[in-house]
Design a protein around this motif. Structure first.
Motif, PDB file in Angstrom:
ATOM      1  N   ALA A  95     -33.910  14.413 -23.161  1.00  0.00           N
ATOM      2  CA  ALA A  95     -35.251  14.997 -23.263  1.00  0.00           C
ATOM      3  C   ALA A  95     -36.115  14.570 -22.091  1.00  0.00           C
ATOM      4  CB  ALA A  95     -35.900  14.603 -24.585  1.00  0.00           C
ATOM      5  N   GLY A  96     -36.010  13.272 -21.700  1.00  0.00           N
ATOM      6  CA  GLY A  96     -36.781  12.801 -20.554  1.00  0.00           C
ATOM      7  C   GLY A  96     -36.338  13.462 -19.266  1.00  0.00           C
ATOM      8  N   ILE A  97     -35.005  13.564 -19.065  1.00  0.00           N
ATOM      9  CA  ILE A  97     -34.471  14.187 -17.856  1.00  0.00           C
ATOM     10  C   ILE A  97     -34.864  15.658 -17.782  1.00  0.00           C
ATOM     11  CG2 ILE A  97     -32.324  14.867 -16.696  1.00  0.00           C
ATOM     12  CD1 ILE A  97     -31.066  12.301 -17.937  1.00  0.00           C
ATOM     13  N   PHE A  98     -34.760  16.354 -18.899  1.00  0.00           N
ATOM     14  CA  PHE A  98     -35.030  17.797 -18.941  1.00  0.00           C
ATOM     15  C   PHE A  98     -36.498  18.118 -18.640  1.00  0.00           C
ATOM     16  CE2 PHE A  98     -36.319  21.629 -21.230  1.00  0.00           C
ATOM     17  CZ  PHE A  98     -35.361  22.555 -20.826  1.00  0.00           C
ATOM     18  N   HIS A  99     -37.415  17.323 -19.187  1.00  0.00           N
ATOM     19  CA  HIS A  99     -38.839  17.667 -19.112  1.00  0.00           C
ATOM     20  C   HIS A  99     -39.570  17.069 -17.905  1.00  0.00           C
ATOM     21  CE1 HIS A  99     -38.084  18.580 -23.417  1.00  0.00           C
ATOM     22  NE2 HIS A  99     -39.002  19.510 -23.220  1.00  0.00           N
ATOM     23  N   ALA A 100     -39.034  16.005 -17.304  1.00  0.00           N
ATOM     24  CA  ALA A 100     -39.769  15.314 -16.241  1.00  0.00           C
ATOM     25  C   ALA A 100     -39.914  16.179 -14.999  1.00  0.00           C
ATOM     26  CB  ALA A 100     -39.053  14.009 -15.884  1.00  0.00           C
ATOM     27  N   ASP A 101     -41.035  16.016 -14.309  1.00  0.00           N
ATOM     28  CA  ASP A 101     -41.209  16.686 -13.017  1.00  0.00           C
ATOM     29  C   ASP A 101     -40.311  16.054 -11.962  1.00  0.00           C
ATOM     30  OD1 ASP A 101     -43.340  18.655 -13.564  1.00  0.00           O
ATOM     31  OD2 ASP A 101     -44.513  16.881 -14.071  1.00  0.00           O
ATOM     32  N   LYS A 102     -40.191  14.749 -12.013  1.00  0.00           N
ATOM     33  CA  LYS A 102     -39.296  14.033 -11.109  1.00  0.00           C
ATOM     34  C   LYS A 102     -38.507  13.014 -11.908  1.00  0.00           C
ATOM     35  CE  LYS A 102     -40.288  15.805  -7.027  1.00  0.00           C
ATOM     36  NZ  LYS A 102     -39.262  16.497  -6.198  1.00  0.00           N
ATOM     37  N   ILE A 103     -37.267  12.749 -11.469  1.00  0.00           N
ATOM     38  CA  ILE A 103     -36.390  11.788 -12.119  1.00  0.00           C
ATOM     39  C   ILE A 103     -36.011  10.742 -11.080  1.00  0.00           C
ATOM     40  CG2 ILE A 103     -34.215  11.474 -13.380  1.00  0.00           C
ATOM     41  CD1 ILE A 103     -34.414  14.744 -13.529  1.00  0.00           C
ATOM     42  N   THR A 104     -36.136   9.493 -11.446  1.00  0.00           N
ATOM     43  CA  THR A 104     -35.682   8.434 -10.547  1.00  0.00           C
ATOM     44  C   THR A 104     -34.693   7.548 -11.285  1.00  0.00           C
ATOM     45  OG1 THR A 104     -37.368   6.743 -11.075  1.00  0.00           O
ATOM     46  CG2 THR A 104     -37.951   8.414  -9.433  1.00  0.00           C
ATOM     47  N   THR A 105     -33.893   6.858 -10.509  1.00  0.00           N
ATOM     48  CA  THR A 105     -33.077   5.782 -11.048  1.00  0.00           C
ATOM     49  C   THR A 105     -33.133   4.635 -10.063  1.00  0.00           C
ATOM     50  OG1 THR A 105     -30.981   5.227 -12.107  1.00  0.00           O
ATOM     51  CG2 THR A 105     -30.870   6.568 -10.103  1.00  0.00           C
ATOM     52  N   VAL A 106     -32.454   3.528 -10.382  1.00  0.00           N
ATOM     53  CA  VAL A 106     -32.837   2.251  -9.798  1.00  0.00           C
ATOM     54  C   VAL A 106     -32.003   1.817  -8.595  1.00  0.00           C
ATOM     55  CG1 VAL A 106     -33.972   1.405 -11.876  1.00  0.00           C
ATOM     56  CG2 VAL A 106     -31.493   1.123 -11.639  1.00  0.00           C
ATOM     57  N   SER A 107     -31.221   2.742  -8.035  1.00  0.00           N
ATOM     58  CA  SER A 107     -30.591   2.498  -6.732  1.00  0.00           C
ATOM     59  C   SER A 107     -30.061   3.825  -6.213  1.00  0.00           C
ATOM     60  CB  SER A 107     -29.456   1.472  -6.828  1.00  0.00           C
ATOM     61  OG  SER A 107     -28.338   2.003  -7.507  1.00  0.00           O
ATOM     62  N   PRO A 108     -30.007   3.992  -4.899  1.00  0.00           N
ATOM     63  CA  PRO A 108     -29.477   5.240  -4.338  1.00  0.00           C
ATOM     64  C   PRO A 108     -28.023   5.499  -4.726  1.00  0.00           C
ATOM     65  CG  PRO A 108     -30.762   4.064  -2.693  1.00  0.00           C
ATOM     66  CD  PRO A 108     -30.615   3.127  -3.864  1.00  0.00           C
ATOM     67  N   THR A 109     -27.181   4.469  -4.731  1.00  0.00           N
ATOM     68  CA  THR A 109     -25.781   4.671  -5.087  1.00  0.00           C
ATOM     69  C   THR A 109     -25.646   5.102  -6.532  1.00  0.00           C
ATOM     70  OG1 THR A 109     -24.948   3.144  -3.400  1.00  0.00           O
ATOM     71  CG2 THR A 109     -23.524   3.551  -5.289  1.00  0.00           C
ATOM     72  N   TYR A 110     -26.417   4.481  -7.431  1.00  0.00           N
ATOM     73  CA  TYR A 110     -26.348   4.851  -8.850  1.00  0.00           C
ATOM     74  C   TYR A 110     -26.802   6.295  -9.048  1.00  0.00           C
ATOM     75  CZ  TYR A 110     -26.565   4.091 -13.932  1.00  0.00           C
ATOM     76  OH  TYR A 110     -26.366   4.150 -15.295  1.00  0.00           O
ATOM     77  N   ALA A 111     -27.779   6.749  -8.253  1.00  0.00           N
ATOM     78  CA  ALA A 111     -28.243   8.139  -8.350  1.00  0.00           C
ATOM     79  C   ALA A 111     -27.104   9.111  -8.066  1.00  0.00           C
ATOM     80  CB  ALA A 111     -29.403   8.379  -7.392  1.00  0.00           C
ATOM     81  N   GLU A 112     -26.212   8.748  -7.142  1.00  0.00           N
ATOM     82  CA  GLU A 112     -25.059   9.599  -6.862  1.00  0.00           C
ATOM     83  C   GLU A 112     -23.972   9.421  -7.923  1.00  0.00           C
ATOM     84  OE1 GLU A 112     -24.920  11.968  -4.488  1.00  0.00           O
ATOM     85  OE2 GLU A 112     -27.033  11.408  -4.253  1.00  0.00           O
ATOM     86  N   GLU A 113     -23.762   8.195  -8.362  1.00  0.00           N
ATOM     87  CA  GLU A 113     -22.708   7.926  -9.336  1.00  0.00           C
ATOM     88  C   GLU A 113     -22.929   8.663 -10.652  1.00  0.00           C
ATOM     89  OE1 GLU A 113     -21.263   3.413  -8.013  1.00  0.00           O
ATOM     90  OE2 GLU A 113     -22.768   3.663  -9.583  1.00  0.00           O
ATOM     91  N   ILE A 114     -24.178   8.692 -11.138  1.00  0.00           N
ATOM     92  CA  ILE A 114     -24.420   9.279 -12.461  1.00  0.00           C
ATOM     93  C   ILE A 114     -24.321  10.801 -12.466  1.00  0.00           C
ATOM     94  CG2 ILE A 114     -25.779   7.338 -13.317  1.00  0.00           C
ATOM     95  CD1 ILE A 114     -28.315   8.892 -12.715  1.00  0.00           C
ATOM     96  N   LYS A 115     -24.131  11.395 -11.318  1.00  0.00           N
ATOM     97  CA  LYS A 115     -23.862  12.837 -11.262  1.00  0.00           C
ATOM     98  C   LYS A 115     -22.370  13.138 -11.419  1.00  0.00           C
ATOM     99  CE  LYS A 115     -26.242  13.471  -7.397  1.00  0.00           C
ATOM    100  NZ  LYS A 115     -26.885  14.160  -6.242  1.00  0.00           N
ATOM    101  N   THR A 116     -21.564  12.095 -11.623  1.00  0.00           N
ATOM    102  CA  THR A 116     -20.123  12.264 -11.813  1.00  0.00           C
ATOM    103  C   THR A 116     -19.746  11.929 -13.253  1.00  0.00           C
ATOM    104  OG1 THR A 116     -19.494   9.966 -11.286  1.00  0.00           O
ATOM    105  CG2 THR A 116     -19.822  11.490  -9.431  1.00  0.00           C
ATOM    106  N   ALA A 117     -18.618  12.468 -13.688  1.00  0.00           N
ATOM    107  CA  ALA A 117     -18.165  12.243 -15.065  1.00  0.00           C
ATOM    108  C   ALA A 117     -17.851  10.779 -15.330  1.00  0.00           C
ATOM    109  CB  ALA A 117     -16.938  13.105 -15.353  1.00  0.00           C
ATOM    110  N   HIS A 118     -17.443  10.050 -14.307  1.00  0.00           N
ATOM    111  CA  HIS A 118     -17.058   8.654 -14.497  1.00  0.00           C
ATOM    112  C   HIS A 118     -18.239   7.774 -14.876  1.00  0.00           C
ATOM    113  CE1 HIS A 118     -14.375   5.241 -14.140  1.00  0.00           C
ATOM    114  NE2 HIS A 118     -15.218   4.647 -13.310  1.00  0.00           N
ATOM    115  N   TYR A 119     -19.429   8.098 -14.359  1.00  0.00           N
ATOM    116  CA  TYR A 119     -20.604   7.249 -14.580  1.00  0.00           C
ATOM    117  C   TYR A 119     -21.719   7.934 -15.378  1.00  0.00           C
ATOM    118  CZ  TYR A 119     -18.787   4.009 -11.029  1.00  0.00           C
ATOM    119  OH  TYR A 119     -18.017   3.114 -10.322  1.00  0.00           O
ATOM    120  N   GLY A 120     -21.663   9.250 -15.539  1.00  0.00           N
ATOM    121  CA  GLY A 120     -22.794   9.982 -16.099  1.00  0.00           C
ATOM    122  C   GLY A 120     -22.932   9.923 -17.602  1.00  0.00           C
TER     123      GLY A 120
END
Length: 465
Positions: free
Chosen positions: A199-224
């Motif tokens: 719900a937070g991801i869907f509705h937010a104007d912007k989404i952040t996470t706490v490191s650049p590498t993690y931002a890429e990792e969570i877009k994959t099935a292994h980490y998402g």
């Protein structure tokens, strides 16, 4: 000046179960010091609030909060601490409990909290331009703010601190708790249930996470953790910003917990090791000391450690363990401490002051995480000049630079794969580093130049605001 309201479930020095509390306790101060925005924070009023802070609470307002068909009492209290306004949502039914989380009705508790936050914005004098929610406990607040617009044009940011924990609820909870039209149901539904992280991801104007590498990792099935399709849909709005550290608090020159304050002196650092050896009953001698300070859960890579640690301690080393969690890990470390009392000390539990003495005494700090959104422990280790030995994942990859013996650059020893023998290889190599005075001095000097304060990251948040 932008007005920003942080919505979070924990915050130092009031309540802490993990690194989220450190972020919420330190980032607003850095942001406010820029004079470009005013950040205030709203939290649940748990019964765990210490009496010294409870005495500072002042009542702001009292009202009823609708939670489905229920009308729940809500009290709003305030503390101004180190220049930051902290609001606390009081409701004993939901928050007068022994722990912060871990209850069957956690979903209802934080839907109530989110509803109370939005009602407070309607009623209060502080009208934020931006509502910034942190982790699943604030996901509903981000969603409801976007839907109901308690301040016309309010913008929303949602920060993912750990995507593993998502706030799952049954479908029926939407009609029972949310007071929203059914047309909004799809913004909360995911995988056959309601999901407050989604719900937070869907509705937010912007989404952040706490490191650049993690931002890429969570877009994959292994980490998402199942949310990678949603994150890929929102990838243009997803940004990784590395967490900072309160370097005034974690300061080896100023820390009152340390017997011997130090900054760039290897000799003084090793005096802390001798004091800790005496405190723990370990032989007082010049051997490399390794520390493991962690929640004892699988995420922290402890299965790698349990696989090879007994082999490694056949070397002339000392290992200090501090933490608690799953029984299998607690019992393993207790077993080692009993079998090798001259080499291993295990403290099952946690003490903030003791943890800092351990960081200051350690030559090396072991953190081979399975995944790590950012990690604060490796940042603290660097502050206390303990060389991190980490796996290249998430924020560990972004904050610990691998040592290069040819160029003399780097701040730690790293390995790529989740493999126990890669960890053992790095541990064995650390012995080479330690016993080569020039190599060790080079790494130590590199670490003294590291700066992981909030200054750079705070300006990245300002850019988003």
């Amino acid at each position: 000046m932008k007005k920003v309201l942080f919505v979070a479930s924990e915050c130092t020095p009031f309540f802490k179960s993990g690194g989220l509390a450190d972020v919420i306790g330190s980032l607003p101060q850095y942001l406010n010091d820029t004079d470009d925005c005013e950040v205030r924070v709203i939290l649940p009023l748990y019964s765990k609030l210490k009496s010294e802070y409870r005495a500072l609470l002042t009542e702001v307002m009292i009202f009823e909060t609708e939670v489905g068909w229920r009308k729940q009492y809500t009290g709003i209290y305030e503390i101004i601490y180190e220049g930051v306004h902290y609001y606390f949502v009081d409701n004993e039914q939901y928050f007068k409990r022994d722990n912060l989380y871990g209850y069957e009705d956690d979903g209802e508790r934080f839907v109530y909290f989110s509803n109370a936050v939005i009602e407070f914005i309607y009623r209060g004098d502080f009208k934020p331009d931006v509502l910034h929610g942190h982790d699943w406990q604030a996901g509903a607040a981000v969603a409801i703010a976007k839907i109901k617009q308690p301040v016309p044009g309010i913008r929303t940011i949602f920060t993912i601190h750990n995507i593993l924990y998502q706030g799952w609820m049954e479908h029926a909870a939407f009609g029972d708790l949310f007071n929203l039209d059914i047309s909004h149901f799809s913004g909360f539904e995911w995988g056959g249930m309601l999901n407050l992280m989604k719900a937070g991801i869907f509705h937010a104007d912007k989404i952040t996470t706490v490191s650049p590498t993690y931002a890429e990792e969570i877009k994959t099935a292994h980490y998402g953790e199942g949310l990678e399709p949603m994150l890929n849909m929102r990838s243009w709005d997803l940004l990784g910003i590395i967490n900072g550290l309160d370097v005034d608090d974690y300061n080896s020159m100023k820390d009152s917990n340390l017997d011997v304050p130090f900054k760039t002196s290897i000799i003084k650092k090793r005096q802390n090791k001798k004091r800790l050896q005496r405190e723990f009953g370990l032989p007082v001698k010049e051997v490399p000391m390794y520390s493991i300070i962690t929640r004892m859960v699988e995420q922290k890579g402890l299965h790698l450690i349990t696989h090879i640690l007994e082999e490694f301690i056949q070397q002339d080393v000392q290992i200090v363990i501090l933490g608690n969690g799953l029984y299998e890990f607690e019992s393993f470390f207790n077993y080692l401490a009993e079998k090798y009392p001259d080499k291993v000390y295990a403290y099952i539990g946690f003490s903030e002051g003791l943890s800092r003495r351990v960081y200051a005494a350690s030559d090396f700090f072991i953190m081979p995480s399975l995944f790590e959104p950012c990690g604060l422990s490796q940042l603290i280790a660097l502050q206390y000049k303990a060389i991190p030995i980490v796996r290249e994942t998430g924020g560990l990859k972004d904050t610990v630079m691998p040592f290069n013996v040819y160029t003399g650059t780097g701040t730690g020893l790293t390995f790529a794969n989740y493999n126990a023998h890669e960890l053992l290889d790095r541990l064995n190599y650390s012995l080479t580093i330690y016993h080569d005075a020039e190599l060790y001095k080079r790494m130590f000097t590199n670490i003294t130049k590291v700066n992981h304060s909030w200054s750079q990251s705070a300006h990245q948040y300002l850019d988003i605001y």
